[in-house]
Write a protein that holds these residues in place. Structure first.
Motif, short mmCIF file in Angstrom:
data_model
loop_
_atom_site.label_atom_id
_atom_site.label_comp_id
_atom_site.label_asym_id
_atom_site.label_seq_id
_atom_site.Cartn_x
_atom_site.Cartn_y
_atom_site.Cartn_z
N MET A 82 0.84 -1.21 0.00
CA MET A 82 0.00 0.00 0.00
C MET A 82 0.87 1.25 0.00
O MET A 82 1.91 1.31 0.65
N SER A 83 0.43 2.27 -0.73
CA SER A 83 1.21 3.51 -0.79
C SER A 83 0.97 4.35 0.46
O SER A 83 0.02 4.13 1.20
N PRO A 101 -0.30 7.25 2.75
CA PRO A 101 -1.53 8.04 2.64
C PRO A 101 -1.18 9.45 2.15
O PRO A 101 -0.13 9.99 2.51
N LEU A 111 -2.69 15.77 4.26
CA LEU A 111 -3.89 16.57 4.53
C LEU A 111 -3.60 18.03 4.23
O LEU A 111 -2.52 18.53 4.55
N SER A 119 -10.94 20.81 5.07
CA SER A 119 -9.66 20.21 4.70
C SER A 119 -9.91 19.09 3.71
O SER A 119 -11.05 18.66 3.49
N LEU A 120 -8.85 18.62 3.09
CA LEU A 120 -8.96 17.50 2.16
C LEU A 120 -7.60 16.82 2.01
O LEU A 120 -6.57 17.38 2.37
N HIS A 121 -7.63 15.62 1.43
CA HIS A 121 -6.39 14.90 1.14
C HIS A 121 -6.06 15.05 -0.33
O HIS A 121 -6.94 14.95 -1.18
N PRO A 133 -2.34 14.40 -3.11
CA PRO A 133 -0.90 14.10 -3.14
C PRO A 133 -0.03 15.35 -3.24
O PRO A 133 1.06 15.38 -2.70
N LEU A 193 -14.69 20.79 -4.47
CA LEU A 193 -15.33 20.42 -3.21
C LEU A 193 -15.96 21.62 -2.50
O LEU A 193 -17.04 21.52 -1.96
N TYR A 194 -15.27 22.74 -2.52
CA TYR A 194 -15.73 23.86 -1.68
C TYR A 194 -16.25 25.05 -2.46
O TYR A 194 -16.72 26.01 -1.86
N LEU A 238 -16.56 13.51 1.83
CA LEU A 238 -15.26 14.12 2.15
C LEU A 238 -15.36 15.08 3.33
O LEU A 238 -14.49 15.09 4.20
N TYR A 239 -16.42 15.89 3.40
CA TYR A 239 -16.56 16.79 4.57
C TYR A 239 -16.58 15.95 5.84
O TYR A 239 -16.01 16.31 6.86
N ALA A 261 -13.33 14.40 6.82
CA ALA A 261 -12.48 15.45 7.39
C ALA A 261 -12.89 15.74 8.83
O ALA A 261 -12.04 15.93 9.71
N GLU A 263 -11.62 13.04 11.02
CA GLU A 263 -10.17 13.09 11.19
C GLU A 263 -9.75 14.05 12.31
O GLU A 263 -8.68 13.89 12.90
N ARG A 286 -8.30 9.10 7.53
CA ARG A 286 -9.33 8.66 6.59
C ARG A 286 -9.01 7.26 6.07
O ARG A 286 -9.90 6.43 5.91
N ASP A 287 -7.72 7.02 5.81
CA ASP A 287 -7.34 5.71 5.29
C ASP A 287 -7.72 4.58 6.25
O ASP A 287 -8.17 3.52 5.82
N ARG A 304 -3.24 5.90 -7.37
CA ARG A 304 -2.82 6.62 -6.16
C ARG A 304 -1.29 6.60 -6.04
O ARG A 304 -0.68 7.61 -5.68
N GLU A 305 -0.72 5.44 -6.36
CA GLU A 305 0.74 5.35 -6.29
C GLU A 305 1.41 6.28 -7.29
O GLU A 305 2.41 6.94 -6.99
#
Lengths: 94, 355
Positions: free
Chosen positions: A1-2, A4, A7, A25-27, A29, A41-42, B120-121, B124, B127, B133-134, B336-337
């Motif tokens: 798994m990569s 995470p 944030l 907030s959001l995740h 890369p 999103l916002y 997603l909200y 968050a 969290e 989240r993961d 994702r990777e």
């Protein structure tokens, strides 16, 4: 798994002249994807004209435990407010 | 209530749901404006301090002290709420490619996008309680956390998209409006946001059913059929009856919940009856009737044994929903990777330039 993905905290300015406000907030890369996701999103309903994203790890917050001690000095310096000063009757434009 | 858009906050109780959301938002601002007591005194009992903040209707924020059980119950509730939004994209997503007109299709796309946003909200908000989240996603994939029972029912016709909007989102909003006043700040704020968007969903569903029930006899029959299938599962969304609800009492004491399952279910029934009349559709309950004494409708309870079966994983679509979610997660791993590798490469380049 990569790993995470990190944030990000999102700040949006609703209109010109207003300040950026934290909206959530959001995740993501990286910063660019964070920005794009924040747009989707916002600001789906025209909530803003400018977005800032900041890695959550870059933010240092004050602690609620030290709240009183931390903010207390403000209370005994009333002279920091303009209302502290007496204006003699009849003075205009002051 | 549907169509009651501009209710003033003061006369909103029992009336406009959006009005109640506005009122909750105002209350949130007022609570913030009231001089708030600072952190606990050095020798103060933390439990007493926490109880004090809750009593004063102020919000608990992420860095405040809170009982471990409060934290745990919120993580469970918020995470399962988030999972529901994500899994909930599937039954409706099922009709995106088959929506009957371009307008309906565009609206449905926007709605499903909103559901992703709500997920997603909520992740968050969860969290802020110290989980990632993961971790939560993994709990869902492993079947160790649940999502709303309702999304285990299939969408068999286009009218089901309407019934989901009207009944399922309607039930969700009745449930969520009081959560706008929940004692945990991040959850309350997320719910205010979600409720405003949810009421768009409820109305678009109602409009779909209205168009169908005022269309051809075949369209009307399709609308009635979907209401017949979604009515009881929607009532079951409010959870087991008060006597059997495991978390209710403590959640009410902590002001996470404001009303019992049965109170909210009753409120939902009362508001649906009039809305069904305007649709010209029948609620599939022969024992539904006005009770003058209680000033509410008497109705038949949903089948709670069925609810338990669905929650245990034995509903019509449980396996399909989870398989789909797991497959999307597994097959998306390389993407994702790739994104992470690209971000790392760019960060490295930036560092080199800076050096």
């Amino acid at each position: 798994m990569s790993e995470p993905s990190p944030l990000w905290e999102v700040f949006v300015r609703a209109r010109r002249g207003l300040s950026h406000t934290h909206v959530g907030s959001l995740h993501a890369p990286d910063a660019e994807l964070a920005l794009r996701n924040a747009r989707d999103l916002y600001t789906r309903r025209q909530e803003g004209v400018s977005i800032w994203v900041v890695p959550a790890s870059a933010i240092t917050a004050s602690s609620p435990d030290e709240k009183d001690a931390f903010f207390d000095p403000a209370a005994d310096k009333v002279y920091r407010h303009p209302t502290f000063y007496q204006v003699p009757d009849g003075v205009a434009h002051l | 209530m549907y169509g009651n858009d501009f209710a003033a906050p003061e006369d909103a109780s029992g009336g406009g749901l959006l009005g109640e959301v506005e009122a909750a938002e105002t209350a949130l601002r007022e609570a913030a404006a009231r001089a708030r007591r600072g952190g606990p005194a050095p020798d103060e009992d933390l439990e007493a301090y926490f109880a004090d903040v809750i009593d004063a209707d102020q919000k608990i924020e992420p860095r405040d002290w809170m009982p471990e059980a409060y934290r745990k119950t919120l993580i469970r509730q918020i995470a399962q709420h988030a999972h529901s939004e994500i899994i909930g994209m599937q039954p409706e997503g099922n009709w995106i490619s088959r929506a009957p007109s371009l307008k309906r299709k565009a609206i449905l796309l926007a709605k499903v996008q909103d559901e992703a946003g709500h997920g997603l909200y909520l992740y968050a908000a969860a969290e802020t309680l110290g989980v990632s989240r993961d971790e939560l996603v993994q709990l869902l994939l492993d079947g160790r956390q649940k999502y709303s029972s309702i999304f285990n029912y299939p969408t068999l016709t286009w009218a089901d998209v309407g019934a989901i909007g009207w009944l399922v989102d309607g039930a969700a909003i009745v449930n969520q409006v009081p959560l706008c006043r929940c004692s945990y700040g991040p959850y309350a704020r997320a719910m205010i946001r979600v409720c405003k968007e949810e009421s768009f969903h409820q109305r678009q569903g109602y409009e779909i059913l209205y168009a169908l029930s005022h269309g051809t006899p075949a369209q009307k029959a399709m609308a009635q059929d979907s209401v017949d299938r979604w009515w009881y599962p929607s009532l079951a969304m409010f959870g087991p009856p008060d006597g059997d609800s495991t978390h209710s009492e403590q959640s009410m004491a902590w002001k996470i919940k404001r009303f019992t399952n049965d109170e909210l279910r009753q409120r939902f029934v009362d508001m649906c009856v009039q809305q069904a009349e305007i649709l010209g559709l029948t609620i599939p309950d022969p024992d539904l009737r006005w009770n003058d004494e209680r000033q509410s409708y008497d109705y038949t309870q949903p089948d709670y044994d069925e609810l338990m079966q669905v929650i245990k994983g034995n509903g019509p679509c449980n396996r399909q929903r989870m398989e789909h979610r797991r497959r999307a997660h597994a097959e998306g791993a390389w993407v994702r990777e790739a994104a992470a590798a690209y971000a790392a490469k760019r960060a490295e380049k930036k560092e080199k330039v800076a050096a």
